[in-house]
Motif scaffolding. Structure first.
Motif, PDB file in Angstrom:
ATOM      1  N   ILE A   1       1.048  -1.554   0.153  1.00 43.44           N
ATOM      2  CA  ILE A   1      -0.137   0.368  -0.211  1.00 43.44           C
ATOM      3  C   ILE A   1       0.700   1.776  -0.040  1.00 43.44           C
ATOM      4  O   ILE A   1       0.433   2.293  -0.839  1.00 43.44           O
ATOM      5  CB  ILE A   1      -0.973   0.506   0.869  1.00 43.44           C
ATOM      6  CG1 ILE A   1      -1.983   1.787   1.112  1.00 43.44           C
ATOM      7  CG2 ILE A   1      -0.379   0.505   2.796  1.00 43.44           C
ATOM      8  CD1 ILE A   1      -3.144   0.720   1.761  1.00 43.44           C
ATOM      9  N   GLU A   2       1.557   1.194   0.400  1.00 44.52           N
ATOM     10  CA  GLU A   2       3.114   2.596   0.942  1.00 44.52           C
ATOM     11  C   GLU A   2       3.663   2.590  -0.421  1.00 44.52           C
ATOM     12  O   GLU A   2       3.818   3.856  -1.208  1.00 44.52           O
ATOM     13  CB  GLU A   2       4.495   2.478   1.348  1.00 44.52           C
ATOM     14  CG  GLU A   2       3.979   1.812   2.849  1.00 44.52           C
ATOM     15  CD  GLU A   2       2.819   0.268   2.852  1.00 44.52           C
ATOM     16  OE1 GLU A   2       3.806  -0.530   2.220  1.00 44.52           O
ATOM     17  OE2 GLU A   2       2.925  -0.299   4.296  1.00 44.52           O
TER      18      GLU A   2
ATOM     19  N   MET B   1       0.741   4.273  -2.503  1.00 46.09           N
ATOM     20  CA  MET B   1       0.621   5.857  -2.088  1.00 46.09           C
ATOM     21  C   MET B   1       1.858   7.142  -2.317  1.00 46.09           C
ATOM     22  O   MET B   1       2.340   8.442  -2.079  1.00 46.09           O
ATOM     23  CB  MET B   1       0.899   6.133  -0.701  1.00 46.09           C
ATOM     24  CG  MET B   1      -0.770   4.872  -0.276  1.00 46.09           C
ATOM     25  SD  MET B   1      -1.228   5.041   1.486  1.00 46.09           S
ATOM     26  CE  MET B   1      -0.504   7.059   2.399  1.00 46.09           C
ATOM     27  N   LYS B   2       3.274   6.257  -3.104  1.00 49.80           N
ATOM     28  CA  LYS B   2       3.989   6.986  -3.806  1.00 49.80           C
ATOM     29  C   LYS B   2       3.147   8.454  -4.599  1.00 49.80           C
ATOM     30  O   LYS B   2       4.371   9.028  -5.823  1.00 49.80           O
ATOM     31  CB  LYS B   2       5.057   6.355  -3.842  1.00 49.80           C
ATOM     32  CG  LYS B   2       5.942   5.748  -2.632  1.00 49.80           C
ATOM     33  CD  LYS B   2       7.200   5.510  -3.517  1.00 49.80           C
ATOM     34  CE  LYS B   2       7.992   4.438  -1.979  1.00 49.80           C
ATOM     35  NZ  LYS B   2       8.661   2.842  -2.740  1.00 49.80           N
TER      36      LYS B   2
ATOM     37  N   ASP C   1       1.302  10.253  -7.446  1.00 50.97           N
ATOM     38  CA  ASP C   1       0.083  11.723  -7.090  1.00 50.97           C
ATOM     39  C   ASP C   1      -0.741  11.324  -7.970  1.00 50.97           C
ATOM     40  O   ASP C   1      -1.340   9.904  -8.448  1.00 50.97           O
ATOM     41  CB  ASP C   1       0.928  12.801  -7.770  1.00 50.97           C
ATOM     42  CG  ASP C   1       2.455  13.196  -7.683  1.00 50.97           C
ATOM     43  OD1 ASP C   1       2.515  12.744  -6.507  1.00 50.97           O
ATOM     44  OD2 ASP C   1       2.416  13.926  -7.918  1.00 50.97           O
TER      45      ASP C   1
ATOM     46  N   VAL D   1      -3.869   9.208  -6.094  1.00 48.53           N
ATOM     47  CA  VAL D   1      -3.470   7.857  -5.674  1.00 48.53           C
ATOM     48  C   VAL D   1      -3.929   7.879  -3.907  1.00 48.53           C
ATOM     49  O   VAL D   1      -3.276   8.586  -3.213  1.00 48.53           O
ATOM     50  CB  VAL D   1      -2.747   7.126  -5.659  1.00 48.53           C
ATOM     51  CG1 VAL D   1      -2.975   5.647  -5.011  1.00 48.53           C
ATOM     52  CG2 VAL D   1      -2.650   6.904  -7.070  1.00 48.53           C
TER      53      VAL D   1
ATOM     54  N   ARG E   1       0.597  11.128   6.327  1.00 48.81           N
ATOM     55  CA  ARG E   1       1.314  10.200   6.402  1.00 48.81           C
ATOM     56  C   ARG E   1       2.557  10.736   6.240  1.00 48.81           C
ATOM     57  O   ARG E   1       3.875  10.142   6.382  1.00 48.81           O
ATOM     58  CB  ARG E   1       1.465  11.252   4.607  1.00 48.81           C
ATOM     59  CG  ARG E   1      -0.148  10.373   3.750  1.00 48.81           C
ATOM     60  CD  ARG E   1      -0.117  11.012   2.520  1.00 48.81           C
ATOM     61  NE  ARG E   1      -1.453  10.299   1.214  1.00 48.81           N
ATOM     62  CZ  ARG E   1      -0.795   9.862   0.404  1.00 48.81           C
ATOM     63  NH1 ARG E   1       0.645   9.246  -0.236  1.00 48.81           N
ATOM     64  NH2 ARG E   1      -1.316   9.314  -0.772  1.00 48.81           N
TER      65      ARG E   1
ATOM     66  N   LEU F   1       4.844   8.081   5.657  1.00 48.03           N
ATOM     67  CA  LEU F   1       4.529   6.802   4.501  1.00 48.03           C
ATOM     68  C   LEU F   1       4.303   8.286   3.349  1.00 48.03           C
ATOM     69  O   LEU F   1       5.056   9.243   3.440  1.00 48.03           O
ATOM     70  CB  LEU F   1       2.902   6.680   4.297  1.00 48.03           C
ATOM     71  CG  LEU F   1       2.186   5.978   5.956  1.00 48.03           C
ATOM     72  CD1 LEU F   1       0.651   6.202   5.634  1.00 48.03           C
ATOM     73  CD2 LEU F   1       2.935   4.920   4.542  1.00 48.03           C
ATOM     74  N   PRO F   2       4.542   8.176   2.406  1.00 46.80           N
ATOM     75  CA  PRO F   2       4.991   8.722   1.338  1.00 46.80           C
ATOM     76  C   PRO F   2       4.211   9.817   0.756  1.00 46.80           C
ATOM     77  O   PRO F   2       2.833   9.803   1.669  1.00 46.80           O
ATOM     78  CB  PRO F   2       4.771   8.039  -0.545  1.00 46.80           C
ATOM     79  CG  PRO F   2       5.195   6.485   0.243  1.00 46.80           C
ATOM     80  CD  PRO F   2       4.340   6.189   1.598  1.00 46.80           C
TER      81      PRO F   2
ATOM     82  N   LYS G   1       0.181  14.489  -2.781  1.00 42.53           N
ATOM     83  CA  LYS G   1       0.902  14.855  -3.764  1.00 42.53           C
ATOM     84  C   LYS G   1       0.436  17.024  -3.772  1.00 42.53           C
ATOM     85  O   LYS G   1      -1.280  16.397  -3.155  1.00 42.53           O
ATOM     86  CB  LYS G   1       0.285  15.607  -5.546  1.00 42.53           C
ATOM     87  CG  LYS G   1       0.163  16.392  -6.378  1.00 42.53           C
ATOM     88  CD  LYS G   1      -0.917  15.909  -7.908  1.00 42.53           C
ATOM     89  CE  LYS G   1      -0.461  16.771  -8.415  1.00 42.53           C
ATOM     90  NZ  LYS G   1      -1.108  16.373 -10.030  1.00 42.53           N
TER      91      LYS G   1
END
Lengths: 385, 385
Positions: A331-332, A335-336, A338, A340, B295, B300-301, B304
């Protein structure tokens, strides 16, 4: 106008699953005191609503007694005891969607007859009181393979619907009232959510396009806006509106439709509530479907249904072969990316095909969004420890 | 990577006000189990978090004992007992923002010294251990009217800050450690929110422009993006980043700044948390500040930070002359306007200038959004029954 905000007004919701949970985000935003009835103490809403009551949604007394505690009653799921709702309504409680509408929608047979009675285009069908009747029909060459079988009652997201291709398929169908439809080869499955408040104000969301998992019959991607011809989209919206008007509907109505090879629109079925096909709206729309549901049942002005950006939703369902304490693998990683946003529904246990959450992908460009959605789908996995 | 989603992980939050309430919408979205400590059983978070504990945020034992129950601790408000946080951190608890940072930020005098030590531009100031010292300074012509007085500790949204123009103003100041600054005529008050996670990943939100209520010293409009020269905006973002880096910050840091008549940027003060100047982000940004806070503290990442559309926020504060059970007059009127979303914080009692909620206005065109914001401001009133 009733004062709903930060007041003594109490909203009751039948059902405390993920749809209720996402609705709670909106009742919290407006500070509308919310009581929820669900059969499970571990329901996704259990710990985060103002009042949580345990009871069976199909039990007359449980629904009736809960209804007596609230000022307005709505549903998260349509499979509830309608007799109790009728009595509550007779005694003066406001219930949206209306019990009479729910009674029609609860039964796929009644739904289909309703479409026919109201000249709403839908696939031809046959209706059987018992499975035995269907088997007779087959023996007498009235139906032929392949056909679509639907349980008349309580079909929900992949249960209660089967494509019957062989005699073995026919033999394995469950007992009970059902309908059959011709298997229509279609270009697209589309959906339109219509919001309608008690004053009759009506708004439609853009047409979305749905891609289904081939085996589980669950939506994999919901794409907004649908990548279809503008004329077809307009027709789909008009038909959805016609359905809502025919029901004299109050609340949110999700109308699922087929776009045939000939670009005809056929209504498949409706859901009288917030719907999986509208989850994208939380991030993409000016007004999320959950806020809109509240606005409609409280007879508030409806919010703007247009999108800020393109939105795609990917369901997070339990992987095959995994049952137990849930883990959202990678999941991480997603999440990287944009735009999402994962939504986790608060279910602690996964099992194959169980809806555990969804991920929304928003982007100014729908093609880019679709590429990201594919990547998200391939990356994140719902497994067990 | 720790598994936060739908797991046994327990997030602790000090403070259960409106910022905590909006954070809960995000912890619910990610199914992160959240425990909250607040002194009031009627706090906005009380009924909607997984666990609610009553205790004094400034009491060592209350904060320490709460901290021992959670896996990671964060704050909703910076006025908390730092000694307890130090001890918890010594004992191995992860706390973001870090207690050492909070200790600096809690005191406006230490904050100002920190800026000077780190060559961060800020208005010149003088520091007094007691009010009597300030009075001596005035008598000795070291300070002159007008000047800005700030309580060294626990200033919050209009309390603890006064413009001193007369001897009477000076006489009426409360006792205690304080600083004074020259009253700077500025073009704009700006703010930049910086998010920084434990890995050092950093993102800045766009510069926003703030308009204050002339009397209450509370923000009336927050406008994103600020309608300023791109070069000034870039400078403001660079300075905000420099502040976050200087603190080696983890979490969300709201940096409030002045744009002087000469287009210099001076840091006014910072808040080590989600901030009123970032509320617009719920509707306008790809990632809301509340999700971003989560985050960042969970490493976490980061999401945006750009906007989907222009956003303006109007605070809903209690009207003068009204105290008691709150009513949001004309809220239905503003909900008729496209792109208008009220947020009600769940406080049942209003009083003059109390922050009761906010309204976000989003639109593709910022000038249109500003016009609508004006209309919203003039229409909705927070009064009592």
């Amino acid at each position: 106008m009733k004062n709903y905000f930060s007041s003594d007004f109490k909203l009751g919701v039948l059902g405390g699953g993920q749809l209720g949970r996402m609705l709670l985000a909106e009742t919290q935003k407006f500070d509308i005191y919310t009581a929820i009835l669900d059969s499970s103490k571990d329901a996704p809403c259990a710990q985060i609503c103002n009042e949580f009551h345990i009871g069976d949604l199909l039990n007359f007394d449980d629904v009736y007694n809960f209804g007596k505690k609230v000022d307005l009653l709505t549903i998260e799921i349509e499979n509830v005891n309608i007799d109790a709702l009728d009595k509550l309504e007779d005694e003066g409680l406001t219930i949206y969607p209306k019990p009479a509408t729910l009674r029609i929608i609860q039964s796929k047979a009644r739904q289909k007859n309703f479409y026919v009675d109201n000249t709403i285009p839908t696939a031809d069908f046959l209706h059987y009181a018992y499975l035995e009747e269907l088997k007779h029909s087959y023996q007498n060459n009235i139906v032929d393979f392949p056909f679509v079988w639907k349980s008349a009652r309580f079909g929900y997201d992949g249960t209660g619907v089967k494509i019957v291709r062989t005699f073995e398929d026919l033999q394995s169908l469950p007992e009970g009232e059902c309908i059959t439809e011709k298997l229509i080869p279609f270009k697209n499955e589309l959906a339109v959510i219509v919001a309608r408040n008690a004053s009759g104000e009506t708004k439609t969301y853009p047409v979305v396009e749905m891609e289904f998992h081939p085996e589980a019959n669950q939506v994999e991607y919901v794409i907004c806006p649908a990548r279809i011809d503008q004329k077809v989209a307009q027709k789909a919206q008009e038909i959805a509106l016609k359905v809502a008007d025919a029901f004299d509907f109050v609340g949110l109505l999700a109308v699922e439709m087929f776009q045939t090879q000939e670009d005809k629109i056929l209504v498949n079925e409706v859901a009288p509530r917030t719907h999986n096909s509208g989850h994208y709206s939380i991030e993409a729309s000016y007004t999320s479907q959950f806020e809109q549901h509240l606005r409609s049942i409280l007879n508030l002005p409806l919010g703007k249904t247009e999108s800020k950006v393109a939105g795609i939703m990917v369901n997070l369902v339990g992987e095959e072969g995994f049952t137990g304490d849930v883990v959202y693998e990678n999941i991480e990683e997603i999440m990287k990316i944009d735009g999402v946003t994962p939504h986790i529904y608060g279910k602690k246990q996964t099992k194959p095909f169980r809806k555990m959450g969804h991920v929304t992908i928003v982007h100014e460009n729908i093609s880019t969004a679709r590429e990201i959605a594919q990547k998200v789908k391939e990356t994140v996995k719902v497994i067990s420890k």
